[in-house]
Scaffold this active site. Sequence first.
Site, short mmCIF file in Angstrom:
data_model
loop_
_atom_site.label_atom_id
_atom_site.label_comp_id
_atom_site.label_asym_id
_atom_site.label_seq_id
_atom_site.Cartn_x
_atom_site.Cartn_y
_atom_site.Cartn_z
N ARG A 47 -27.78 21.81 -21.58
CA ARG A 47 -26.63 21.79 -22.50
C ARG A 47 -26.89 20.95 -23.75
O ARG A 47 -26.09 20.98 -24.69
CB ARG A 47 -25.39 21.26 -21.79
CG ARG A 47 -24.98 22.09 -20.61
CD ARG A 47 -23.81 21.46 -19.91
NE ARG A 47 -22.58 21.63 -20.66
CZ ARG A 47 -21.74 22.64 -20.49
NH1 ARG A 47 -22.00 23.55 -19.59
NH2 ARG A 47 -20.66 22.74 -21.21
N TRP A 94 -25.78 16.90 -27.19
CA TRP A 94 -26.18 17.80 -28.27
C TRP A 94 -25.34 17.36 -29.47
O TRP A 94 -24.12 17.54 -29.48
CB TRP A 94 -25.90 19.24 -27.90
CG TRP A 94 -26.41 20.23 -28.91
CD1 TRP A 94 -27.68 20.69 -29.05
CD2 TRP A 94 -25.64 20.88 -29.93
NE1 TRP A 94 -27.75 21.59 -30.09
CE2 TRP A 94 -26.52 21.72 -30.65
CE3 TRP A 94 -24.30 20.82 -30.32
CZ2 TRP A 94 -26.09 22.50 -31.72
CZ3 TRP A 94 -23.88 21.60 -31.39
CH2 TRP A 94 -24.77 22.44 -32.08
N ASN A 122 -17.55 15.86 -24.07
CA ASN A 122 -18.16 17.10 -24.53
C ASN A 122 -17.13 17.80 -25.40
O ASN A 122 -15.99 18.00 -24.97
CB ASN A 122 -18.53 17.98 -23.32
CG ASN A 122 -18.88 19.40 -23.71
OD1 ASN A 122 -19.38 19.62 -24.81
ND2 ASN A 122 -18.61 20.35 -22.84
N GLY A 123 -17.50 18.15 -26.64
CA GLY A 123 -16.55 18.83 -27.52
C GLY A 123 -16.41 18.08 -28.84
O GLY A 123 -17.27 17.28 -29.19
N GLU A 169 -33.73 40.89 -31.70
CA GLU A 169 -33.89 39.94 -30.60
C GLU A 169 -35.31 39.36 -30.58
O GLU A 169 -35.50 38.16 -30.33
CB GLU A 169 -33.56 40.65 -29.27
CG GLU A 169 -33.95 39.92 -28.01
CD GLU A 169 -33.23 38.59 -27.79
OE1 GLU A 169 -32.35 38.23 -28.60
OE2 GLU A 169 -33.58 37.90 -26.83
#
Length: 611
Positions: free
Chosen positions: A27, A74, A102-103, A483
Amino acid sequence: MCGIVGYLGGESVTPKLLEGLRRLEYRGYDSAGLATLEDGVIARRRTEGKLENLITRLRSEPLGGVAGIGHTRWATHGRPSEENAHPHAPAGATPEVAVVHNGIIENYKELRTELAAAGTKFSSETDTEVIVFLVQRELQRGATPLEAVQQTLTRLEGAFALAFLFAADENLLIAARRGSPLAVGVDTESASIGSDVLALASMTQKIAYLEEGDLAILRRGEFVCYGANGESVTRELKSVSQSNVQIGKGEYRHFMRKEIFEQPTAVGETLHSFLDPARLVATFPDLPTNAKDLRRMLSVACGTAFYAAATARYWIEAMTGIVSDVEIASELRYRKAALDDCGLALCVSQSGETMDTLEASRLLAQRGIPRVAIVNNADSTLARESDLSLLTRAGPEIGVASTKAFTTQLTLLACLALTLAEKRQTLETETLRRYAESLMELPSRLFEALELDKKIAQLAHDIAEAQHALYLGRGTLFPIALEGALKLKEISYIHAEGYAGGEMKHGPLALVDEEMPVVVLAPSGGLFAKIASNAEEVLARGGRMLLISDAEGLAAFGGKATWTLELPKVPELTQPILYALPMQLLAYHAALVRGTDVDQPRNLAKSVTVE
Ligand code: AGP
């Protein structure tokens, strides 16, 4: 993004938190940290960079205690650094509270100004730090930890998941969820918090997902939850289904490599869920709409999942006649889309937690459109919020670059196109059987494609020298070209772009010179002559070309390409799924040559739970 964990129990907390963080490193991995409570004192260790750095620090500066919280970051507000790493706690020898987050706290600037005016000295650039100071202020005014958190939450705007540790109570953790996923675990002698079930599986046997707006009070063997309106609510504790999930790399050097090689099995498992091999028909649960009446549908997704949806559009329109729009989730959210005649939405997401896809799905729900989630995590928020969820059987995908999630999404979507065609009677029974047969053969063809590994490893040395690369495809191979370019960009950091072959002459051809590698996806059959002409245009300008085709296509092109890769010849339906594999291997080997971090490329995270 970011991963958060919390644990309290009879056992030493540090190894528990580290194992949880190891499982959450996908994450985010800019920095990591722990806070534990020992003899009434909160102590922290935080380091910049990967979790490994934190583990090294803890060897020389260990942390004891039986309660604690941890974080892998992150960065959103504030660069990756030790000061900005979580957990955050008020500076000083004996902080009363520590938090992991987180956020994003959207109104943090106003809160920071307010707190600074009252004398608060901040020690980080993060939005998170305001939270600890708000809680501390309430505690100092005489509030209990619960009251302090409740009061603080009323001041916060944005989407977040939080876990709190309090110096005054070694048998207490508080968790709050608003917009970002969070689950809790409760056993007789312990309680735990985690951003996902994978992290919790290392700490508990029983988990409950928090719902939007929930506030959870956790003690050993005890879990009390308050809902968005402050009323006491029950959240069902379920046995952890993934407790035995292996997340090791096994014999492989990287998760990405392991996941590339798992594709024949993962695609096979997905086929078994959605195709009856005996009767050769697609087998789906009832869709939340009448397929016969469908005129228009819409797929929303991000990144690789978007390319899966973009490929499926070709299948759905050709096989069923349903207008099949595809939209990047973050774009749909902020435009006035005309959706009145849209009878079904597909929301495609490996994690089922991507914020943009979730919000697009919620917008579609407000517009009264039935939603089918195509996810790789049955317990994800997207799955739980949708009218129907269909599960790809990829198993946990840990490498940031999506590989087996992509091909299983394509597989599921191909089966879905078949079932829609069958229900609408837009294809002959014999054609449907033929399509089903070609899908059933796919796992074997994927095995054969993996045999190209050595050859791709060799030619990747040449590709890895390039600064830029182009990928060309037509029809269903166009999204695969997109991709392929994304894969190369994200793990080797080579600038790459995918184009529809026919677009080259409208601009990109100007980029072609003898330095520019151009990857051309050109299976024999339908559009071969067209893409072969585009390839000739590139060669005529001196471009270096990697031609990927089958024996028939390569023979027809006649040895003019700089490099070639031969794939087995497969029917048009399965070409995009097969041709995805050499794209993945090429990016993987180019990244190895360049020495980049394959599983955790810079600046990225696996699950994007922020806007
Ligand atoms: C691709 O390799 C990336 N990991 C990324 O584009 C990813 O597909 C995107 O973030 C969507 O994630 P999701 O499938 O979990 O929603």
